[in-house]
Design a protein around this motif. Structure first.
Motif, mmCIF file in Angstrom:
data_model
loop_
_atom_site.group_PDB
_atom_site.id
_atom_site.type_symbol
_atom_site.label_atom_id
_atom_site.label_comp_id
_atom_site.label_asym_id
_atom_site.label_seq_id
_atom_site.Cartn_x
_atom_site.Cartn_y
_atom_site.Cartn_z
ATOM 1 N N PRO A 8 0.791 -1.236 0.000
ATOM 2 C CA PRO A 8 0.000 0.000 0.000
ATOM 3 C C PRO A 8 0.820 1.282 0.000
ATOM 4 O O PRO A 8 1.962 1.317 0.474
ATOM 5 C CB PRO A 8 -0.783 -0.118 1.318
ATOM 6 N N SER A 30 -1.703 3.438 6.255
ATOM 7 C CA SER A 30 -1.630 2.824 4.924
ATOM 8 C C SER A 30 -2.995 2.976 4.256
ATOM 9 O O SER A 30 -4.008 3.219 4.919
ATOM 10 C CB SER A 30 -1.217 1.357 5.021
ATOM 11 N N THR A 31 -3.010 2.862 2.940
ATOM 12 C CA THR A 31 -4.214 3.178 2.174
ATOM 13 C C THR A 31 -4.621 2.027 1.261
ATOM 14 O O THR A 31 -3.895 1.033 1.116
ATOM 15 C CB THR A 31 -3.993 4.430 1.305
ATOM 16 N N ASN A 32 -5.780 2.198 0.618
ATOM 17 C CA ASN A 32 -6.230 1.191 -0.352
ATOM 18 C C ASN A 32 -5.601 1.395 -1.724
ATOM 19 O O ASN A 32 -5.875 0.639 -2.651
ATOM 20 C CB ASN A 32 -7.763 1.200 -0.458
ATOM 21 N N ARG A 34 -2.715 0.654 -3.961
ATOM 22 C CA ARG A 34 -1.706 -0.400 -3.866
ATOM 23 C C ARG A 34 -0.855 -0.489 -5.124
ATOM 24 O O ARG A 34 -1.327 -0.231 -6.233
ATOM 25 C CB ARG A 34 -2.368 -1.765 -3.587
ATOM 26 N N SER A 131 -1.866 1.631 -8.572
ATOM 27 C CA SER A 131 -3.238 2.136 -8.576
ATOM 28 C C SER A 131 -3.254 3.581 -9.076
ATOM 29 O O SER A 131 -2.297 4.335 -8.869
ATOM 30 C CB SER A 131 -3.827 2.111 -7.164
ATOM 31 N N LYS A 210 -5.918 -10.362 4.117
ATOM 32 C CA LYS A 210 -6.038 -8.902 4.146
ATOM 33 C C LYS A 210 -6.404 -8.422 5.562
ATOM 34 O O LYS A 210 -6.558 -7.232 5.787
ATOM 35 C CB LYS A 210 -7.122 -8.450 3.151
ATOM 36 N N VAL A 478 -8.849 7.663 -2.422
ATOM 37 C CA VAL A 478 -8.063 6.953 -1.410
ATOM 38 C C VAL A 478 -8.781 6.904 -0.075
ATOM 39 O O VAL A 478 -9.359 7.891 0.374
ATOM 40 C CB VAL A 478 -6.698 7.642 -1.220
ATOM 41 N N LYS A 479 -8.709 5.733 0.562
ATOM 42 C CA LYS A 479 -9.218 5.560 1.931
ATOM 43 C C LYS A 479 -8.134 4.860 2.760
ATOM 44 O O LYS A 479 -7.230 4.239 2.210
ATOM 45 C CB LYS A 479 -10.488 4.702 1.928
ATOM 46 N N GLU A 480 -8.281 4.973 4.085
ATOM 47 C CA GLU A 480 -7.362 4.215 4.942
ATOM 48 C C GLU A 480 -7.657 2.732 4.810
ATOM 49 O O GLU A 480 -8.816 2.310 4.734
ATOM 50 C CB GLU A 480 -7.530 4.617 6.410
ATOM 51 N N ASP A 481 -6.592 1.933 4.745
ATOM 52 C CA ASP A 481 -6.710 0.475 4.774
ATOM 53 C C ASP A 481 -5.508 -0.030 5.557
ATOM 54 O O ASP A 481 -4.374 0.105 5.106
ATOM 55 C CB ASP A 481 -6.696 -0.104 3.350
ATOM 56 N N CYS A 483 -4.117 -2.754 6.036
ATOM 57 C CA CYS A 483 -3.391 -3.935 5.557
ATOM 58 C C CYS A 483 -2.085 -3.554 4.866
ATOM 59 O O CYS A 483 -2.054 -2.648 4.035
ATOM 60 C CB CYS A 483 -4.278 -4.723 4.595
#
Length: 507
Positions: A8, A30-32, A34, A131, A210, A478-481, A483
């Motif tokens: 990410p 970290s974000t979505n 990738r 991405s 994930k 973008v969003k928080e992720d 993973c």
């Protein structure tokens, strides 16, 4: 047989500049967004001719840039040479290849080395894909006459062709740079390449999970982290803080950097030193970074905006701040102390909100729902009972801490003569802070003109994106992720199932 791994991008919410020095911490999400790396053999079987036994072919393809580069990797000393390249070299991938292969030779017994040697003679075909969120598509959206909204961004095809910044002042003497959004593409790319190669070569077994709390492959992640940090630092020509690589490997976290000396053996290694020996030193080194789990409290959304006011050079801004530290050490120390206190205060309040959400969910959710439709100056009026009051006080405490962070970041920028929070960003952030349901706003990382971020409560982010659009700010997808790096089951372009099994099986 192909192996696909992804890592990410990041947003450094607090800790800009301070995170460069131990023991200062940074909160990194970290974000979505990738980066993907696909590794497979070039040839279906080993080349029989003797010349091929000295070299392994490496092909690097970047479809978004319409680029392909061919390399020869010397299997004796693991040096890498360019055979042909459509454009400029990619040192991040080159070092990722060298150090990942060196890690395999450094950790395998002789039987596995023989299998590794034969596998490498089939060549390494590496494809890298980022991405769309890593790159700026503002110009394309405006050229198409579309509004500056996330919905317009969503109309782009996945892994769209990448546009270039053009600089008339350079009069064509300088190669154009890719227009980026500041999510740490080089760190995510390096980590994805290292993870896919180490898995493909059988050095590690990366999990496909994930769920960052369910990871059982921590030792393998540690290996990926050490190799990716080393490759990224050497490619950059300096040992940075490493928060971007750490979040690419492990996901969202509170991060304190490693001592730079741990990578010094690679920097000073002469060509006479066998690279696997250098890697053994790296792997055995004292990696003293500190990483603790961190993520936003529930019902909160990270929103990133691209103002389109031009990019900033992080290295030159960091250089200016360091110069100021040396020229005015007393003032610099005091500013950093106050900034560190504000960072700690925000971390404390956010952790308290996570705790309250866990222990008093109904009161927590009720407060978030109400405050999401109100400006922050009305929040305290909603404290009708002790449980709700505790949540509201923590929300207000978070907001006040962020105001302090921004104030001291601006002071530091003014003193160092660099636009950490430029006036245009200040006006935008102040206007954003006054919107309903907005908890935090700021400039991520080293600041500058690249991007702004906000953290919103409940469903208030839709109102924010509309307001930003009216102010000529493009809200990103973008969003928080939380993973970090993970194994993928398919090529992200086609969703065609790939083999997740390494080519060399570890007993």
């Amino acid at each position: 047989m192909a192996v696909v791994a992804s890592a990410p991008g990041k947003v450094l919410m607090t800790g800009g500049y301070l995170v460069l020095e131990r023991p200062n911490a940074g909160l990194v999400l970290s974000t979505n967004a990738r980066f993907y790396a696909i590794v497979k053999p070039i040839y279906p079987e080993t080349k029989p001719d003797s010349w091929a036994w000295a070299w392994a072919d490496v092909r690097l393809t970047s479809p978004q840039l319409s680029r392909e580069a061919l390399y020869k990797l010397a299997l004796k000393n693991l040096t890498i040479q360019t055979v042909s390249s459509s454009e400029t070299r990619n040192p991040f991938v080159e070092y990722a290849v060298q150090y990942s292969v060196a890690a395999a030779y450094a950790t395998f017994d002789q039987n596995k080395k023989d299998v590794l040697h034969k596998l490498l003679l089939q060549g390494l075909d590496i494809t890298i894909l980022g991405s769309n969120d890593f790159y700026s598509y503002r110009n394309e959206i405006q050229r198409c006459g579309l509004p500056l909204t996330p919905e317009s961004l969503a109309t782009l095809p996945p892994f769209a062709s990448i546009s270039f910044n053009t600089d008339d002042a350079n009069e064509g003497n300088c190669k154009p740079e890719v227009a980026k959004t500041g999510l740490g593409s080089s760190a995510a790319m390096t980590t994805a390449v290292v993870a896919s190669l180490l898995h493909y070569l059988g050095v590690v077994k990366i999990s496909a999970s994930k769920d960052h709390q369910d990871r059982k492959d921590i030792a393998d992640l540690d290996m990926v982290h050490k190799i990716a940090q080393t490759a990224h630092c050497i490619a950059q020509g300096k040992v940075g803080s490493g928060f971007d690589v750490s979040s690419a490997v492990y996901g969202s976290q509170r991060y304190v950097r490693f001592s730079p000396e741990v990578i010094s053996s690679t920097q000073v290694a002469a060509t006479a030193v066998h690279l696997p020996e250098v890697i053994i030193d790296i792997l055995k080194g004292n990696w003293d970074h500190d990483r603790t789990e961190f993520s936003l409290p529930p019902l909160m959304t990270l929103v990133l905006g691209e103002p389109g006011t031009g990019g900033s050079s992080t290295p030159s801004m960091v250089g200016a701040v360091k110069k100021w530290q040396k020229s005015d050490p007393q003032r610099a120390l005091e500013t950093w102390r106050r900034l560190s206190e504000a960072n700690s205060a925000l971390e404390t309040q956010l952790n308290l909100l996570r705790k309250l959400a866990k222990e008093q969910w109904d009161a927590y959710k009720s407060v978030i729902d109400i405050c999401s439709i109100l400006r922050s100056d009305k929040w305290i009026e909603q404290a009708s009972e002790p449980n709700k009051e505790a949540v509201i006080k923590a929300l207000i405490g978070s907001k006040e801490a962020m105001v302090g962070i921004r104030y001291h970041m601006r002071l530091m920028g003014e003193a160092a003569g660099v636009p950490i929070e430029p006036e245009s960003q200040t006006q935008l952030l102040d206007a954003t802070m006054n919107l309903e349901g907005v908890l935090l706003t700021g400039v991520p990382g080293a600041g500058g003109f690249d991007a702004v971020f906000a953290v919103t409560l409940g469903d208030s982010n839709s109102n924010l994106t509309k307001t930003w659009s009216s102010l000529n700010v493009l809200a990103m997808l973008v969003k928080e992720d939380p993973c970090g790096v993970s194994l993928e089951s398919a090529d992200p372009r086609t969703n065609e199932i790939t083999s997740a099994v390494s080519a060399i099986h570890i007993d």
